[in-house]
Scaffold this active site. Structure first.
Site, short mmCIF file in Angstrom:
data_model
loop_
_atom_site.label_atom_id
_atom_site.label_comp_id
_atom_site.label_asym_id
_atom_site.label_seq_id
_atom_site.Cartn_x
_atom_site.Cartn_y
_atom_site.Cartn_z
N GLU A 142 46.94 1.46 56.84
CA GLU A 142 45.64 0.67 56.63
C GLU A 142 45.89 -0.49 57.22
OE1 GLU A 142 45.68 1.95 52.67
OE2 GLU A 142 45.30 3.67 52.83
N HIS A 192 52.16 0.07 57.31
CA HIS A 192 51.27 1.02 56.76
C HIS A 192 49.88 1.09 57.61
CE1 HIS A 192 48.41 3.12 53.94
NE2 HIS A 192 49.54 3.46 53.25
N ASN A 230 52.61 3.45 46.08
CA ASN A 230 51.82 2.32 46.79
C ASN A 230 50.45 2.21 46.09
OD1 ASN A 230 50.36 0.75 48.42
ND2 ASN A 230 50.30 2.26 50.18
N GLY A 285 44.71 9.70 51.51
CA GLY A 285 43.50 9.61 50.79
C GLY A 285 42.58 10.65 51.11
N GLU A 302 53.76 9.15 57.58
CA GLU A 302 52.48 9.31 56.75
C GLU A 302 51.42 9.68 57.85
OE1 GLU A 302 52.12 7.20 52.66
OE2 GLU A 302 51.89 5.45 54.17
N SER A 306 48.33 12.13 50.35
CA SER A 306 48.00 13.04 49.48
C SER A 306 49.05 14.05 48.74
CB SER A 306 46.85 14.25 50.21
OG SER A 306 46.00 13.66 50.56
N LYS A 323 48.32 0.23 46.53
CA LYS A 323 47.03 -0.31 47.48
C LYS A 323 46.48 -1.66 46.57
CE LYS A 323 47.21 4.03 49.80
NZ LYS A 323 46.34 4.69 50.60
N GLY A 357 49.90 7.19 47.10
CA GLY A 357 49.04 6.56 46.97
C GLY A 357 48.47 6.80 45.67
P1 PGA Z 1 47.41 8.87 49.07
O1 PGA Z 1 48.24 7.58 49.91
O2 PGA Z 1 48.69 9.39 48.46
O3 PGA Z 1 46.39 8.29 48.41
O4 PGA Z 1 47.05 9.95 50.26
C1 PGA Z 1 49.32 7.57 50.59
C2 PGA Z 1 49.63 6.25 51.18
O5 PGA Z 1 48.81 5.52 51.79
O6 PGA Z 1 50.87 5.72 51.08
#
Ligand code: PGA
Length: 249
Positions: A97, A95, A9, A173, A167, A212, A11, A233
């Protein structure tokens, strides 16, 4: 047999040119890989360029969102048919976010999942609890509700075309991954819930872990019985790092 899915992803990172450069660097690194599905989710304007750059490789492209209508007066939105036309086969829906910053809720997520299925896209339905929900002992209630309401009116036949991504919001993140045991506990719970909803078809839905994921923790996560892949991500932004994740075995 649930084939592992490794999905990146991106983003709001990478222009179309940068996505093509990624493909050029990434494809040789995964040329010999088999037995896994690889998906990359760039921002909307890069979908067509990235799809063209990956043509013939078997690596699939996802959008990071879709609108639930097929067309209409919805300024700034993009329909499932449009992302499919641009070359996407998958779309990320719900997601955290988007739930946090763009007011998406389980009802709109459900409309989007149904619209994606109707357009022939594979939805990657995201769910997961926040830190305060986990600390308040509500993680299972939250993911159970997000699953139930997110898949309303979706048949067992359609379930076969869905991917789920667990998630935990506190792990996205932050560099703070759920331990393989914490993730497995929720994945096993979600599989049991899907069996209640869809019967055997529910048991076969692949559940990806996200939050992560890095080259050095992917193998331990994938070793768990109910972890069928990862939604990545930050570590999917470099070809070398994402290729190491894809080659976790
Ligand atoms: P991250 O994000 O691997 O940077 O923690 C994962 C995601 O939001 O899909």
């Amino acid at each position: 047999m649930r084939v592992p899915v490794l999905a990146g992803n991106w983003k709001m990172y990478k222009t179309a040119g940068e996505s093509a450069a990624f493909a050029k660097g990434f494809l040789p690194l995964v040329a010999g890989v088999s037995g896994v599905e690889i998906v990359l989710a760039p921002p909307f304007p890069s979908i067509a360029t990235l799809s063209a750059a990956l043509k013939g490789s078997g690596v699939r492209v996802a959008s990071q969102n879709v609108h639930f209508a097929s067309e209409g007066a919805y300024t700034g939105e993009v329909s499932p048919a449009m992302v499919k036309d641009a070359g996407a086969t998958h779309c990320i829906i719900g997601h955290s976010e988007r739930r946090q910053y763009f007011a998406e809720d389980d009802a709109s997520v459900n409309r989007k999942v149904r619209a994606a299925l109707a357009a022939g896209l594979t939805p990657i339905l995201c769910l997961g609890e926040t830190l305060s929900e986990r600390e308040g002992g509500k993680a299972f209630d939250v993911v159970s509700r997000q699953l139930r309401d997110g898949v309303r009116e979706i048949s067992a036949g359609e379930a076969a075309k869905i991917l789920l991504a667990y998630e935990p919001v506190w792990a996205i993140g932050t560099g703070k991954t759920a331990t393989p045991e914490q993730a497995q506990e929720v994945h096993g719970f979600l599989r049991a819930r899907m069996k209640e909803i869809w019967g055997e078809a529910g048991a076969n839905v692949r559940v990806l872990y996200g939050g992560s994921v890095k080259p050095d923790n992917i193998a331990a996560l994938m070793a768990k019985e109910d972890i069928d892949g990862a939604l990545v991500g930050g570590a999917s932004l470099s070809p070398e790092s994402f290729a190491r994740i894809v080659k976790f075995q």
